[in-house]
Design an enzyme around this catalytic site. Sequence first.
Site, short mmCIF file in Angstrom:
data_model
loop_
_atom_site.label_atom_id
_atom_site.label_comp_id
_atom_site.label_asym_id
_atom_site.label_seq_id
_atom_site.Cartn_x
_atom_site.Cartn_y
_atom_site.Cartn_z
N ALA A 153 1.14 -1.17 0.03
CA ALA A 153 0.11 0.03 0.41
C ALA A 153 0.89 1.36 -0.50
O ALA A 153 1.20 2.02 1.16
CB ALA A 153 -1.11 -0.37 1.06
N TYR A 181 -9.63 6.85 -9.52
CA TYR A 181 -8.75 8.06 -9.76
C TYR A 181 -8.32 9.41 -9.38
O TYR A 181 -7.32 10.01 -9.58
CB TYR A 181 -8.44 8.11 -11.59
CG TYR A 181 -8.10 6.32 -11.93
CD1 TYR A 181 -7.23 6.06 -12.01
CD2 TYR A 181 -9.31 5.89 -12.62
CE1 TYR A 181 -6.58 4.82 -12.53
CE2 TYR A 181 -9.44 4.64 -13.30
CZ TYR A 181 -8.36 3.88 -13.74
OH TYR A 181 -7.57 2.85 -13.68
N GLU A 238 4.16 -9.17 -14.69
CA GLU A 238 2.41 -9.69 -14.92
C GLU A 238 2.55 -10.85 -15.84
O GLU A 238 2.94 -11.74 -16.21
CB GLU A 238 1.64 -9.53 -15.42
CG GLU A 238 0.06 -9.74 -15.39
CD GLU A 238 -1.31 -9.25 -14.87
OE1 GLU A 238 -1.62 -9.64 -14.13
OE2 GLU A 238 -2.28 -8.68 -16.28
#
Length: 333
Positions: A103, A327, A283
């Site tokens: 975080a 956002y 990823e």
Amino acid sequence: MSNHRGKIAGLFICILLLASGFISLYTRRLRAVAFIKELRVPRESTPATTNDLDDKLNFGARPHVQTQTSWNAPIMWELMFDNNLYDRKHKEANTTVALTVFAVGRYLEAYLKTFLTSAEEHFMLGLPVTYFVFTDLPEQVPEITLAPQRNIIIVKVEKHTRWQDISMMRMKTISEVIDTVLQHKFTYVFCFDVDQIFKGRFGSEALGESVALLHAHYYKLPKYRFTYDRNPESKAYMTEGDYYYHAAIFGGTCEKVKALADYCYVNIMEDKLKNVEALWHDESHLNKYFWLNKPTKLLSPEYCWDEYISNTEDILVKRLVWAPKDYEKLRTR
Ligand SMILES: *[C@@H]1O[C@H](CO)[C@@H](O)[C@H](O)[C@H]1NC(C)=O
């Protein structure tokens, strides 16, 4: 020829120097600024006694989805398993679970509290769980009430400005913390993105030696649509694969997760030396790793669903969903 060898040796030394620099930097950081709220050492745990649980899965319970890979790893869907059996066996085996979550920056304020409080309602209930929260803002981690046998440890990390770098350095940090803290203390480690909310049971049936998640957007698509890295310059380059895995969740034994994290980190660093960045960053490297090192268990998209997908016919239980992207909060200030 010898000139060519010299170049390779030079590149290799370069990589070594760079890697050892980063390792010592991060080791110092982890040791020096980790501030630990509480760490109880759990009992001895023995993963071996729970390994045969997956043999009892009902692979015919979900005729419209694939429930097993070509290499016989189960793909976990609702109705295939007995919750109570898994929970009982894992309690008997003294299974302990570490959950890592990053975080950093505004992600903390936007997502961490919901992630942790929902995890307390649904993640591995009844098992000892320790959350490892990696953040640049340790003093802002919210106080949450934890059930017995559950702990939180906050580790301060450097803030990288580009989110791509945050997600890549995550692999290095995970490897470090497995080496310095998790190994010998936890049977399994699961790594989660923070921008997610638990909505249903995410239980011990998800535990396994090496666990990958099917990406909600790709599990039904033909292979040619998979967004693997297609640049031959990148270490993540691949032309074929089994599935498209989502890096939002991966897990397994400490040994296997460390192997994955090390693989991704080293290959990301090699790309950086060549000024190459894989299409989907860590990823892409994770997908390459799981192509070369087959996972022993796959989680269906029931374990990480995007509520913007309108076709939910296969999803009997939403165990975890993508948090709405805030956002405004993430970009302003
Ligand atoms: C689990 O822990 C208990 C209590 O410490 C112990 O008696 C038992 O033998 C352990 N079980 C296993 C499978 O290690």
